[in-house]
Motif scaffolding. Sequence first.
Motif, PDB file in Angstrom:
ATOM      1  N   CYS A  10     -62.373 -13.168  21.153  1.00 59.98           N
ATOM      2  CA  CYS A  10     -61.107 -12.684  21.661  1.00 59.98           C
ATOM      3  C   CYS A  10     -60.989 -11.188  21.392  1.00 59.98           C
ATOM      4  N   TYR A  12     -58.586  -9.473  21.270  1.00 60.69           N
ATOM      5  CA  TYR A  12     -57.342  -9.146  20.577  1.00 60.69           C
ATOM      6  C   TYR A  12     -57.427  -9.434  19.089  1.00 60.69           C
ATOM      7  N   CYS A  13     -57.926 -10.603  18.747  1.00 62.17           N
ATOM      8  CA  CYS A  13     -57.937 -10.960  17.328  1.00 62.17           C
ATOM      9  C   CYS A  13     -59.332 -11.290  16.824  1.00 62.17           C
ATOM     10  N   CYS A  25     -58.562 -16.058  23.000  1.00 64.37           N
ATOM     11  CA  CYS A  25     -58.695 -17.308  22.263  1.00 64.37           C
ATOM     12  C   CYS A  25     -57.511 -18.221  22.535  1.00 64.37           C
ATOM     13  N   CYS A  29     -52.651 -14.669  22.673  1.00 61.59           N
ATOM     14  CA  CYS A  29     -53.390 -13.413  22.645  1.00 61.59           C
ATOM     15  C   CYS A  29     -53.476 -12.842  24.050  1.00 61.59           C
TER      16      CYS A  29
HETATM   17 ZN   LIG Z   1     -57.038 -14.097  19.967  1.00 60.66          ZN
END
Ligand SMILES: [Zn+2]
Length: 60
Positions: A10, A12-13, A25, A29
Amino acid sequence: MSVLPKARSCPYCGKPADSLHRPFCSKRCKDLDLGRWLNEDYRVPVVEEDQGDDEDDGKT
Ligand SMILES: [Zn+2]
């Protein structure tokens, strides 16, 4: 013949991406990243409510 695609992280994270929301994910997100793009400098408080189990229609 069924080679699993490379698991992407992901963006983002960093968690493993979910096939439903890839390359993210989770929907969270995905939305967060989208929101970040739309509101580049605006951040909303995030409630950590999912622990990787936010899918209610993917498992049978
Ligand atoms: Zn994520």
